[in-house]
Design an enzyme around this catalytic site. Structure first.
Site, PDB file in Angstrom:
ATOM      1  N   GLU A 170       2.581  24.493  18.020  1.00 50.29           N
ATOM      2  CA  GLU A 170       3.124  24.811  19.346  1.00 50.29           C
ATOM      3  C   GLU A 170       3.092  23.545  20.187  1.00 50.29           C
ATOM      4  O   GLU A 170       2.189  22.708  20.054  1.00 50.29           O
ATOM      5  CB  GLU A 170       2.307  25.905  20.033  1.00 50.29           C
ATOM      6  CG  GLU A 170       2.514  27.292  19.490  1.00 50.29           C
ATOM      7  CD  GLU A 170       1.777  28.324  20.320  1.00 50.29           C
ATOM      8  OE1 GLU A 170       2.436  29.035  21.110  1.00 50.29           O
ATOM      9  OE2 GLU A 170       0.542  28.414  20.184  1.00 50.29           O
ATOM     10  N   GLU A 212      -2.187  36.332  14.174  1.00 52.65           N
ATOM     11  CA  GLU A 212      -1.098  35.389  14.442  1.00 52.65           C
ATOM     12  C   GLU A 212      -1.567  34.013  14.000  1.00 52.65           C
ATOM     13  O   GLU A 212      -2.715  33.633  14.256  1.00 52.65           O
ATOM     14  CB  GLU A 212      -0.748  35.379  15.926  1.00 52.65           C
ATOM     15  CG  GLU A 212       0.270  34.314  16.325  1.00 52.65           C
ATOM     16  CD  GLU A 212       0.557  34.320  17.832  1.00 52.65           C
ATOM     17  OE1 GLU A 212       0.538  35.412  18.429  1.00 52.65           O
ATOM     18  OE2 GLU A 212       0.787  33.228  18.404  1.00 52.65           O
TER      19      GLU A 212
END
Length: 268
Positions: free
Chosen positions: A153, A148
């Site tokens: 974020e 990932e």
């Protein structure tokens, strides 16, 4: 195509390249191979974007509180300038929040390149927007073995921070071994910033506004540490709550909460 400030010479040069079917990033000479400039009105372009809903029933593995909808303008809409993904506090299919999660899977999948997204993130306690990548084919197994890449974020209870992270079989948050960094971006909820990675067989460099903020190097020790030799696709989403986003609860007064995307560009 949106013009970058002070980029008229580059734009004129790009026009000549577009006439031959390609465009070049002025910073590194790569070819523009995929983009969405959001210069249209309506739902997100379905030749480029899917709606991901498969994890709604189990909170996406993170105990998230939102229900991701499909082709609902209230949650994902293009106004001719921006894509807006909106998390809303409302009752929907036994959930108390709705939002959208868009993916480019099988419509935009790449091995290596520069992925560049200009965005403004929502804020407030309990919100969790992200711009990230997952493997398209999961050739090394389920998460996290196939990897990932978290380009950006943000958790609303830390309004001045942007996180860049990778997850692999050896390095992931379930073991407390994830690898990444936090960058101080005090105006990320009020201003647009360019979030990017440059990914090749040796490393992944992470950038915010062209400043390199983190590098993950290929250890050459196998896919447990480096599964990033397969194709990946992009994901844009705004989550609510969850193990990380909801660590300090959810402030119901922040909704609707919007992430605005100016453009998505992929160069190789």
């Amino acid at each position: 195509m949106k013009l970058l400030k002070n980029a008229l010479p580059v734009f004129l040069f790009s026009l000549s390249l577009l006439a031959t079917g390609c465009a070049v990033n002025e910073n590194n000479g790569r070819e523009l191979v995929w983009s969405d400039e959001f210069d249209y009105e309506g739902l997100p372009d379905d030749t480029k974007w899917n709606y991901d809903t498969v994890g709604n029933s189990y909170g996406w593995g993170n105990n998230e509180l939102q229900y991701y909808t499909v082709e609902r303008k209230e949650n994902a809409w293009v106004d001719g300038e921006f894509l807006t993904i909106t998390a809303i506090r409302e009752s929907w299919n036994d959930f108390n929040f709705t939002s959208a999660r868009l993916t480019s899977k099988e419509k935009g999948d790449w091995l290596y390149g520069r992925m560049e997204i200009r965005a403004k993130v929502p804020g407030g306690r309990g919100i969790w927007p992200a711009i990230w990548m997952l493997p398209t084919d999961w050739e090394y197994g389920g998460w996290p073995e196939s990897g990932e890449i978290d380009i950006m974020e943000h958790v609303g209870y830390e309004p001045d921070s942007i996180y860049t992270t990778v997850h692999t079989g050896a390095f992931n948050h379930t073991q407390g071994t994830q690898v990444g960094d936090a960058t101080y971006v005090p105006d990320c909820e009020d201003e647009f910033h360019v979030y990017a990675i440059e990914w090749n067989e040796e490393k992944i460099d992470f950038f915010i506004d062209e400043k390199k903020v983190f590098t993950f190097n290929n250890s050459k020790k196998g896919h447990d540490e480096w599964p990033f030799d397969k194709r990946f696709h992009l994901i844009l989403n705004v989550a609510v709550g969850g193990n990380w986003g909801g660590l300090h609860g959810v402030d119901d007064s922040i909704f609707p909460a919007e992430m605005k995307i100016d453009y998505v560009r992929v160069y190789q």
